[in-house]
Every structure is written in structure tokens, then in C-alpha cells.
Scaffold this active site. Sequence first.
Site, mmCIF file in Angstrom:
data_model
loop_
_atom_site.group_PDB
_atom_site.id
_atom_site.type_symbol
_atom_site.label_atom_id
_atom_site.label_comp_id
_atom_site.label_asym_id
_atom_site.label_seq_id
_atom_site.Cartn_x
_atom_site.Cartn_y
_atom_site.Cartn_z
ATOM 1 N N HIS A 56 0.914 -1.291 0.035
ATOM 2 C CA HIS A 56 0.076 -0.187 0.126
ATOM 3 C C HIS A 56 0.962 1.211 -0.071
ATOM 4 C CE1 HIS A 56 -3.966 2.109 1.325
ATOM 5 N NE2 HIS A 56 -2.903 3.186 1.311
ATOM 6 N N HIS A 58 1.284 5.180 -2.433
ATOM 7 C CA HIS A 58 0.738 6.130 -3.473
ATOM 8 C C HIS A 58 1.827 6.728 -4.181
ATOM 9 C CE1 HIS A 58 -3.346 6.312 -1.493
ATOM 10 N NE2 HIS A 58 -2.674 6.027 -0.342
ATOM 11 N N GLN A 152 -10.049 8.817 -4.776
ATOM 12 C CA GLN A 152 -10.037 9.439 -3.715
ATOM 13 C C GLN A 152 -11.081 10.661 -3.407
ATOM 14 O OE1 GLN A 152 -6.189 10.667 -1.268
ATOM 15 N NE2 GLN A 152 -6.558 12.566 -2.870
ATOM 16 N N HIS A 210 -9.663 2.136 0.452
ATOM 17 C CA HIS A 210 -9.433 3.059 1.478
ATOM 18 C C HIS A 210 -10.723 3.108 2.368
ATOM 19 C CE1 HIS A 210 -5.804 4.256 -0.398
ATOM 20 N NE2 HIS A 210 -5.401 4.962 0.290
ATOM 21 N N GLU A 213 -10.943 5.918 6.813
ATOM 22 C CA GLU A 213 -9.604 6.571 7.121
ATOM 23 C C GLU A 213 -10.086 7.844 7.943
ATOM 24 O OE1 GLU A 213 -6.737 7.167 4.095
ATOM 25 O OE2 GLU A 213 -5.249 8.096 5.392
ATOM 26 N N ASP A 309 2.468 3.714 2.718
ATOM 27 C CA ASP A 309 1.433 4.538 2.235
ATOM 28 C C ASP A 309 2.002 5.889 1.734
ATOM 29 O OD1 ASP A 309 -1.332 5.488 2.130
ATOM 30 O OD2 ASP A 309 -1.171 6.303 4.125
HETATM 31 FE FE FE2 Z 1 -3.546 5.024 1.463
#
Ligand code: FE2
Length: 415
Positions: A56, A58, A152, A210, A213, A309
Site C-alpha cells: 500500500h 501512493h 480519492q 481505502h 480513514e 502509504d
Molecule cells: Fe493510502
Amino acid sequence: MELLVRQARIWGREGLWDVGVADGRYAEIAPRLAVAGAQELVAEGRLLAPAFIDPHIHLDKVLVAGEVRPNRSGTLREAIEILWERKARYTVEEIVRRAGRVMEAAVLTGTTRIRTHVDVDTIGKLRPLEGVLAARERYRDLVDLQIVAFPQEGIVRDPGTGDLMREAVRMGADLVGGMPHNEASPEESRRHLEICFEIAAGHGRDIDMHVDETDDPASRTLETLADLTVAHGYEGRVTAGHTCALAAYPDRYARKVIGKLARARIHMITNPPTNLLLQGRLDKQPIRRGITRVKELLEAGVNVAMGQDCVMDTFYPFGRADMLEVALITAHAAQMGLPHEIETVFGMATTRAAAALRLADYGVEPGCAADFVVLDAPTAAEAIRLQAPRRWVVRRGRVVAETVVTHRLHRGGEL
Ligand code: FE2
């Protein structure tokens, strides 16, 4: 043998072993191998472990921190908003450059497999995906990269994103992502989840989202994800990342959700570096840790892995794409300090991550792909404690990185 490692400890086994590799796969593992190798590495009792996996990260966002205004509130919400303007200006070349630097850092520290989330929305459209696809091509001799199309900014609240997600999958994204809690209401969150399952099922893809969060206990999309996973027959094919709100739920409700996660065989990924920094920002004292219920999930038989992440983006100013650093932070955040718990944390960067990525040929066993790291430490616990140098990193039987560190103590002051 194209490659022989002499006298290594192997993670999970007793004793010292010679490891022979042919055609990019483990051919023979024995206390002594009489054959010669075209290349030989003398491990001298160092630990040989399957190469690390970061399940995981980005990669489209990494290393943008110096070019945008700082995240003053330190919250996830502000981190997302700062990125809007920057994301609109991404170019393929700079994404390849930034992602490439981080992929190189990952390989140097023993990671040869990565799953990355890539923003898909009406701001950056498909540019982030184009960049990460190009980076995957540029680094295909070093890294296996799985790409998740990640909405997102929401799907219902960002009209057009659903179509972009479908296009992303056609272009080469391997998995369908999601961000269901970033919608305006529980009903729209549910619709978001349903759209993701429609796209995934329509293209035969797995899902990695996701989820919740936030430390808001009212954020409850994880339970719906588990329900839909079973309803679609997707057991074992769904991963949920972050899931911070699970820690904020009342214990009784959390137990119910964890039971559903176990039945849906959902893989969980915790991201302690980022979540320790971003969550609990509105708490006074005690300030919550912001990470999911790692131990309770493990006790219930749920697979848990961990990810870096973020690397120097609007969410998190640190990060080296080094899974031993993530392991050390995770051990602290999840309070895993007993010997067997430390072994579990090491597994969260190796075998448990491999299960989440559904890799068939992972592990130090004859026939598996010869991706491994030789650490300057005899055990996993010592590797994490010392953040041990990665002496050699091998991918498909080929040495792709090595590290030699020299320390000298000068007691008399002489150089
Ligand atoms: Fe993430």
C-alpha cells in the site's frame, strides 16, 4: 545453478542452508550443496528472507511535499485539498521521475513487489495513471507493480469518476480501489461501494479500498464492504486499507465487524506511519493512536499486512519506502513487542502481504520465484531492531541491489 547463497539462515527455518537458484526460481535448498554456482554469495549466517512487499503506497503523489504549501492542520482533509492544485499540473515525465526515485529506494531496501494506489478523479483525470503505468514499464526489470485505480475524491460526489475508473481498468489498472467514506451520506457511501463492485465484477478484477480513514466512530463503511464482499462471492479478493475508525467503534460493534471481515476473508492493511501522524488531531488527551485494531484482527484470524502509504507528500513528510522502518513503527503503534509478535510484524511485510496480493509463487521454497533479501542480521527481530543493512537484494535470481556499510570507532581521536 545460476546463483548460490552459502550458509544463510532462512526466516522460519532452523540451521544454516545453501540456497541454489536456476531460471529465476529456487532449485534446491539443503544444508550443503555440492554443485557450483555461476555466482556465489557467502552469507556467513546472515538471515535470508523472502523479498519485502509494500502492499500500500501512493506512487503518483510521492515527493511533492517541497512544491506545495504545508499541511497546517495536519489532517487528512487538508492533505487532500492541498493536492488538488498540484494534481491538476502533473505531467507523465515528473510522475515517472518521482515514482522512480521511490521505487529505486524500495529495491535498495529489499522490496521487489509493490501495490500502489493511483488517483482517478475529474481533477487529474487519468494523468496519474499514465505516469505510473510509464514508471511500471521503466522499472519492470526491478519491481512487480500492481496498480489500483483509486477514486480519492469520491465517485458519487465527483460525477464522471465512475467512467474514468472504467477507463483506468481498460488502460491497465489491475485492481479497483475505493474511498467510500468520502461521500456526503451513508446512502451515497453505499452507492460508491456498489459502483466499485460493479466495475470489478464486470472486468474480473480484485478490490483494494481505502476504508474509514478517520477516527469518527460514525464512519461505518467497513461493515457494508464486508456484506457486499459476501453478496458478490468476492471472499478472499478484497483488501481494506487504513480502517482507522474500526479503532474508534464501541468494542461490541467492532467485534461484530471483525467477525464479518473474517467471514468475508478480507485482507487488512494498516498504515501506521501516516495514520499516527494524521489521526487524532482533534483529540486533547489521551490522543488516540489512529491505527486499526491490528491485534484483535489477527486474533480473529484475519490477514493483516502493513504499508508505507506515503513518502514526503501532503499527508506525510517522512518515509523511505523501507519496510523495516514501517515494521519498527508498526510494532510500536500496535504494541507488538513479544517475540512471536515481532515475527508476525515481519510477516506483515512478507508472507501476509503476499497473501493480500494473492501471489502464488512467493516464499523461500523450491519452485517459488527467487526474490529474496539477505540482511546483515541473524534474525527478523534483530533486523527490525537494528534496521539492518540489506546486504543483497535478489529478484528472479539476479542480484539487483547491494549495500555495504562501514562503521569505525576512533577511540584515540585519530582518523
Ligand atoms: Fe493510502
